[in-house]
Design an enzyme around this catalytic site. Structure first.
Site, PDB file in Angstrom:
ATOM      1  N   ASP A  78       4.151  -4.534   1.056  1.00 52.30           N
ATOM      2  CA  ASP A  78       2.460  -4.369   1.500  1.00 52.30           C
ATOM      3  C   ASP A  78       1.669  -4.789   0.155  1.00 52.30           C
ATOM      4  O   ASP A  78       2.408  -5.553  -0.642  1.00 52.30           O
ATOM      5  CB  ASP A  78       2.119  -2.862   1.772  1.00 52.30           C
ATOM      6  CG  ASP A  78       2.156  -1.908   0.680  1.00 52.30           C
ATOM      7  OD1 ASP A  78       2.837  -2.338  -0.445  1.00 52.30           O
ATOM      8  OD2 ASP A  78       1.707  -0.972   0.747  1.00 52.30           O
ATOM      9  N   LYS A 136       6.285  -6.996   7.958  1.00 49.45           N
ATOM     10  CA  LYS A 136       6.168  -5.729   7.200  1.00 49.45           C
ATOM     11  C   LYS A 136       6.175  -4.570   8.119  1.00 49.45           C
ATOM     12  O   LYS A 136       7.090  -3.628   7.953  1.00 49.45           O
ATOM     13  CB  LYS A 136       5.078  -5.654   6.537  1.00 49.45           C
ATOM     14  CG  LYS A 136       4.749  -4.566   5.572  1.00 49.45           C
ATOM     15  CD  LYS A 136       3.165  -4.124   5.216  1.00 49.45           C
ATOM     16  CE  LYS A 136       2.700  -3.209   6.381  1.00 49.45           C
ATOM     17  NZ  LYS A 136       1.437  -2.656   6.222  1.00 49.45           N
TER      18      LYS A 136
END
Ligand code: SF4
Length: 219
Positions: free
Chosen positions: A141, A123
């Site tokens: 997320d 991420k």
């Protein structure tokens, strides 16, 4: 449950873009180094909390060289108000040392190289590639994961699967803005505990809402 087509996914991305125009990256950063450090610090912490601590941190350590020489205790003092500050202090110093030692003091611009840095997962690497290098990326997320699965853009069990689903169903040029706008949507309307479906601009496209309608009245 009806599966999602690329056409409908495109419509969802368009609605999000029109609903949340002019979004900028949520973490304040003036260059790739600041973006990388801020994103490492943001794990399991709100962006707002990170934005409060980074101005003083970056004033004290403006580049990888400066941060690579920093003492862990001193760095901790700048970031003490955010979660996991001890681990994060260690990781950003180690990352700065690796940037200096292996990458000539510069932030690399490939997923593989970024993920070789301490504290950098998929991420974080995706965020840096999107925000600092303008590469089409899909950081997933908690908001992106939750809202994408509710809408039916993804049917995934973890963020990596979700990223792959979104990369497949959305046009590449829409990825970076989609990522910002769906996070904003998750914060403003499609919250984890009480999504405001009655005012949601995506209600005609949402598989979660469809399933609620089938279960009973209201909505
Ligand atoms: S209709 Fe409800 S569940 Fe679906 S995206 Fe909107 S707020 Fe979220």
């Amino acid at each position: 449950m009806q599966s999602m087509t690329r056409k409908e996914a495109h419509e969802i991305a368009q609605i999000l873009k029109e609903t949340y125009p002019g979004l900028e990256p949520f973490l304040h950063a003036k260059n790739p180094f600041e973006s990388l450090v801020a994103t490492i610090l943001s794990a399991q912490t709100t962006d707002r909390q990170v934005n409060k601590v980074t101005p003083a941190l970056f004033a004290a350590y403006p580049d990888p060289e400066a941060l690579s020489r920093a003492a862990e205790e001193e760095v901790m003092d700048y970031i003490r108000s955010i979660g996991f500050f001890r681990t994060k202090a260690r990781n950003i110093i180690l990352t700065a040392q690796k940037l200096v030692g292996d990458f000539g003091g510069k932030v690399p611009n490939t997923m593989e190289e970024l993920m070789s840095l301490p504290g950098v997962g998929r991420k974080t690497a995706n965020v840096v590639l999107a925000n600092s290098f303008g590469q089409a990326s899909m950081p997933v997320d908690t908001h992106v994961f939750r809202v994408s699965n509710r809408l039916g853009l993804s049917r995934s069990k973890n963020p990596e699967e979700c990223e792959q689903d979104l990369r497949k169903i959305l046009e590449e040029e829409s990825w970076n803005y989609f990522h910002l706008s769906i996070i904003q949507h998750g914060r403003d309307i499609c919250s984890a505990r009480s999504p405001k479906c009655e005012i949601c601009p995506l209600r005609d496209h949402c598989r979660y809402l469809d399933s609620l309608k089938k279960e009973g009245p209201s909505c």
